[in-house]
Design an enzyme around this catalytic site. Structure first.
Site: not given
Length: 257
Positions: A162-163, A67-68, A17, A146, A159
């Site tokens: 995931a973080k 693209d990861v 990124g 995050s 989100y």
């Protein structure tokens, strides 16, 4: 008092990124401190442009379209980096994708996409790079998580989950890799003025907006990508070898603990 150099020899660092926002600031900071930087970004043109700008400023950088969520491309790109720039011993997982949806509206595809970029992508990049760190007997990994992992956010259950996974992954990997001379830490950014944040503001998900957040931030300003880059730059130094498995909050005091 003399200042210690960041590294005894210039390392090769991969920043995912890395073509914009926090990732770009980290790539620029690493280059300024003497690292050779491989910028991974799913926008290959932007990655090349960012690397060209760093090179024009006197640094050493190369951009790669990665693209990861594509493990085969990650493996191929890491092999290209190793062959042309040197074996990578620093990895920053900064690639991320947010999402704003009511919990009951989150589809299986949306859930999988958010996890694929933020969590599985972090896992895959680490797994592709760690063998080079083991061979070197030294490595530094910083995973950008995050503050949503610490506080949760409405409309962001996928989100935030995931973080939060990135935080747990970081702690476990740090324990496993510590005896190999490899540290693993995570930085959960707070309110950082990035293109992603501005897009969120434009979509109406930030209430009164970015500037209004200054009044509720103890240091009375919105964070900048360079704030994250500064913390990241310390964590990858040789002298930071006793710091691992840690959550290093960079948020102006908005999130404590």
């Amino acid at each position: 008092m003399s200042v210690l150099p960041a590294w005894s020899t210039a390392p090769t660092a991969i920043v995912t990124g890395g073509a914009s926002g926090i990732g770009l600031a980290i790539a620029q900071r690493f280059s300024a401190e003497g690292a050779t930087v491989a910028i991974f970004d799913r926008n290959g043109g932007a990655a090349t442009d960012a690397a060209t700008a760093i090179t024009a400023a006197g640094g050493r950088a190369t951009g790669y379209g990665v693209d990861v969520t594509d493990r085969s491309r990650i493996d191929t790109a890491v092999a290209e980096v190793t062959r042309t720039l040197g074996a990578p011993t620093i990895l920053v997982n900064s690639a991320g994708l947010d999402g704003f949806e009511k919990f009951l509206d989150i589809s299986a595809d949306s859930w999988q996409e958010i996890l694929a970029v933020n969590l599985t992508g972090t896992f895959d990049c680490c797994q592709a790079v760690v063998p080079h760190m083991i061979d070197a007997g030294w490595g530094r990994i910083v995973n950008i998580s995050s503050s949503s992992a610490q506080t949760g956010n409405p409309l962001m259950t996928h989100y935030s989950a995931a973080k939060a996974g990135v935080v747990g992954f970081t702690k476990a990997l740090a324990q496993e890799l510590g005896p190999r001379g490899i540290t693993v830490n995570t930085i959960p950014p707070g309110f950082i003025d990035t293109p992603m944040l501005r897009r969120t503001e434009d979509r109406g998900f930030l209430g009164p907006g970015v500037q209004a957040a200054e009044a509720t931030t103890p240091v009375r300003r919105v964070g900048q990508p360079e704030d994250i880059a500064a913390a990241c730059a310390y964590l990858v130094r040789e002298e930071a070898g006793y710091i691992t498995g840690q959550i290093i909050g960079v948020n102006g005091g908005r999130t404590i603990g």
